[in-house]
Write a protein that holds these residues in place. Structure first.
Motif, short mmCIF file in Angstrom:
data_model
loop_
_atom_site.label_atom_id
_atom_site.label_comp_id
_atom_site.label_asym_id
_atom_site.label_seq_id
_atom_site.Cartn_x
_atom_site.Cartn_y
_atom_site.Cartn_z
N ALA A 31 46.55 -41.49 55.28
CA ALA A 31 45.87 -40.25 55.67
C ALA A 31 46.65 -39.04 55.21
N GLU A 32 45.91 -38.03 54.74
CA GLU A 32 46.48 -36.75 54.35
C GLU A 32 45.78 -35.65 55.11
N PRO A 33 46.42 -34.52 55.28
CA PRO A 33 45.77 -33.42 55.98
C PRO A 33 44.57 -32.91 55.21
N PRO A 34 43.52 -32.49 55.88
CA PRO A 34 42.34 -31.96 55.19
C PRO A 34 42.73 -30.75 54.37
N HIS A 288 43.29 -21.86 59.52
CA HIS A 288 43.36 -22.46 60.86
C HIS A 288 42.90 -23.91 60.78
N ARG A 289 43.69 -24.78 61.41
CA ARG A 289 43.32 -26.19 61.52
C ARG A 289 42.78 -26.43 62.92
N PHE A 290 41.50 -26.72 63.03
CA PHE A 290 40.87 -26.92 64.33
C PHE A 290 41.30 -28.25 64.96
N ASN A 291 41.38 -29.28 64.13
CA ASN A 291 41.82 -30.61 64.57
C ASN A 291 42.20 -31.40 63.33
N ASP A 292 42.31 -32.71 63.47
CA ASP A 292 42.71 -33.53 62.34
C ASP A 292 41.65 -33.60 61.25
N ARG A 293 40.43 -33.16 61.57
CA ARG A 293 39.33 -33.27 60.61
C ARG A 293 38.96 -31.93 59.96
N TRP A 294 38.90 -30.89 60.76
CA TRP A 294 38.34 -29.62 60.30
C TRP A 294 39.42 -28.58 60.04
N ASP A 327 37.54 -42.62 56.45
CA ASP A 327 37.10 -43.79 55.71
C ASP A 327 38.23 -44.37 54.87
N LYS A 328 37.96 -45.47 54.21
CA LYS A 328 38.98 -46.17 53.45
C LYS A 328 39.50 -45.36 52.28
N TRP A 329 38.69 -44.44 51.78
CA TRP A 329 39.08 -43.64 50.63
C TRP A 329 39.73 -42.31 51.03
N ASN A 330 39.91 -42.11 52.34
CA ASN A 330 40.49 -40.86 52.82
C ASN A 330 39.75 -39.65 52.23
N SER A 331 38.45 -39.66 52.35
CA SER A 331 37.61 -38.62 51.73
C SER A 331 37.79 -37.27 52.41
N VAL A 332 37.73 -36.22 51.60
CA VAL A 332 37.73 -34.85 52.09
C VAL A 332 36.55 -34.13 51.46
N PHE A 333 35.69 -33.56 52.29
CA PHE A 333 34.56 -32.77 51.83
C PHE A 333 34.89 -31.29 52.00
N ARG A 334 34.42 -30.47 51.08
CA ARG A 334 34.73 -29.04 51.13
C ARG A 334 33.50 -28.20 50.79
N GLY A 389 32.00 -29.87 47.39
CA GLY A 389 32.87 -30.79 46.68
C GLY A 389 33.36 -31.94 47.55
N TRP A 390 33.94 -32.93 46.87
CA TRP A 390 34.45 -34.13 47.53
C TRP A 390 35.67 -34.63 46.78
N THR A 391 36.66 -35.11 47.53
CA THR A 391 37.83 -35.77 46.95
C THR A 391 38.06 -37.08 47.69
N GLY A 392 38.32 -38.15 46.94
CA GLY A 392 38.57 -39.45 47.55
C GLY A 392 39.63 -40.22 46.79
N HIS A 393 40.17 -41.25 47.44
CA HIS A 393 41.26 -42.05 46.86
C HIS A 393 40.89 -43.53 46.96
N PRO A 394 40.26 -44.08 45.91
CA PRO A 394 39.87 -45.49 45.94
C PRO A 394 41.06 -46.42 46.05
N THR A 395 42.19 -46.04 45.46
CA THR A 395 43.42 -46.82 45.56
C THR A 395 44.56 -45.86 45.86
#
Length: 477
Positions: A31-34, A288-294, A327-334, A389-395
């Motif tokens: 996991a990485e920060p959003p 501002h970071r609202f929580n671990d997601r937003w 998710d498994k790919w640690n997806s981030v939507f922006r 946009g979207w960023t993900g990490h398949p591996t």
């Protein structure tokens, strides 16, 4: 194929395409920060400190011993190999002469840091980049280029036990989201981004505040503070520049960073498309970071002064909302929104927002070239941009990124002029994708593909799609 390109072309493309192989294998990335791509100034440091008996330091590798042979000396180097193709990016017309560009770039940099005594550093980096063109005009040899001093500065830390650090000389400056302060030499692309500057930084930890005071001078030909070692008389910017920056960052509020800044920029034209200007920019930034997601961040800036003999009054804004999934790919939507005010041709005031030292591919490698027919290469203004946009990490070693941009003009500044429609404001749609792969700790690469579909801001004669493709291999140690 010329011998000079035997390494540049097939090896870059081959190795980067090979990175597609592990797409379906490997473990998911941690996991990485959003919004982890942000380059904001952070005051907090990690509190994860391991005791020596819990995580003993690994013995230095052979490479570590070579690049850090004695405690007071470090050195390293990197090599960047690129293969690039562009179609219609300048003309938006596939019938125009010179609408296709294809070239190779090979950049080599070597750097060293000498620390003769505690809290005193001397930094030096030399950079050279060769370019070979296949289109629009094929060449047998590399284009003339310069061997330049990319860094040459002294850094004095915690002066006299105080919270002040001084760095003077040629250095890099990247502030906030790199929206207004990033690249001091835009005409050489990414060969260099340096500033000739003096930077005084104060860290007031008790009040969680950081202060940066910066004075800078940029010479159009890079000959002011440090003369190029091998000069080919290739300009780095269209004007001589003097600037001053006051930037304050505070993290007192929980999960929040606040920035306020004042930027002064004075320019004297050296090339025909250079500016004679005196611009004052006042702005603020919040994250501002609202929580671990937003997470939400935004910039707002106003400008006044004079530009090319006319009074100036302009505004700009930049915002990003990110959501990180589990998710498994640690997806981030922006979701991004950017506003750069445009010049109203019916007034005697310059309303076009000036991005100062922000002329670099912030959100697109392709789109900066389309501005060559309006302002200057990479000099974006007169814009409304909405991006999903979207960023993900398949591996663990692979990153995928995709973005869809809707682009509008704030003003139809060039209405009726060659290539511009009389009333349209829709600039067009931009699709961008990137695959990045880290082969080892020292070798990485990426593939980039972008497509731009022009809108009714342009005439029918400038309505052909534009394309940008790039393969890159980077080696560093």
């Amino acid at each position: 194929m010329n011998k000079v390109r035997l390494f540049s072309s097939p090896v870059i493309v081959g190795l980067t395409l090979w990175s597609l192989g592990p797409f379906a294998s490997g473990h998911a990335r941690g996991a990485e920060p959003p919004g982890g791509e942000s380059t904001s100034l952070a005051l907090a440091v990690s509190d994860a400190v391991f005791a020596e008996d819990e995580a003993p330091d690994a013995p230095p590798s052979l490479l570590d011993k070579i690049t850090n042979p004695v405690p007071w000396l470090e050195w390293g180097m990197d090599i960047r190999l690129r293969e690039t193709y562009m179609g219609n990016v300048f003309t938006l017309d596939r019938k125009a002469a010179g609408h296709e560009w294809h070239w190779q770039r090979q950049r080599v940099r070597i750097w060293t840091t000498v620390t003769p005594v505690e809290d005193v550093e001397f930094n030096l980096r030399l950079a050279w980049e060769g370019k070979h063109y296949d289109r629009p005009l094929s060449r047998d040899n590399w284009a003339p280029t310069s061997l330049m001093i990319d860094w040459l500065n002294v850094k004095l830390k915690s002066i006299g036990g105080s919270p002040f650090t001084l760095q003077a000389g040629r250095q890099e400056l990247m502030l906030g989201d790199r929206w207004l302060v990033m690249d001091g030499t835009p005409l050489d692309g990414s060969s260099s981004v340096y500033f000739d500057a003096v930077r005084l930084t104060a860290e007031f930890t008790e009040i969680e505040t950081r202060l940066d005071l910066i004075y800078l001078e940029q010479d159009a030909h890079g000959e002011n503070w440090f003369y190029p070692i091998s000069n080919r008389d290739r300009p780095l910017i269209e004007q001589d520049e003097t600037g001053a920056i006051v930037w304050v960052t505070n993290t007192t509020l929980p999960q929040t960073q606040l920035d306020g800044y004042f930027i002064y920029k004075k320019t004297n034209a050296e090339l025909p498309d250079g500016d004679d200007a005196e611009i004052y920019t006042i702005g603020a930034r919040a994250e501002h970071r609202f929580n671990d997601r937003w997470k939400l961040r935004g910039n707002l800036a106003g400008q006044f002064g004079r530009k090319n003999g006319e009074r100036m009054c302009a505004f700009g804004a930049l915002a990003r909302l990110t959501y990180a999934t589990a998710d498994k790919w640690n997806s981030v939507f922006r979701l991004d929104y950017e506003y750069l005010s445009g010049d109203d041709p019916g007034t005697d005031v310059v309303e076009a927002f000036d991005t100062l030292w922000g002329r670099w591919p912030r959100f697109s490698e392709l789109y900066i070239f389309t501005y060559a027919g309006e302002t200057r290469l990479g000099d974006m203004t007169n814009l409304h941009r909405l991006t999903m946009g979207w960023t993900g990490h398949p591996t663990e070693k692979m990153e995928l990124r995709s973005d869809y941009h809707l682009l509008f003009a704030d003003q139809n500044t060039f209405a009726g002029q060659d290539g511009f429609s009389g009333s349209g404001c829709f600039r067009g749609q931009l699709l961008a994708g990137k695959l990045a792969y880290k082969f080892t700790d020292n070798v990485s690469g990426h593939l980039i593909a972008e497509l731009f579909f022009p809108g009714d801001y342009y005439t029918n004669e400038r309505n052909d799609p534009a394309a940008f493709l790039r393969a890159e291999l980077s080696i560093s140690f």
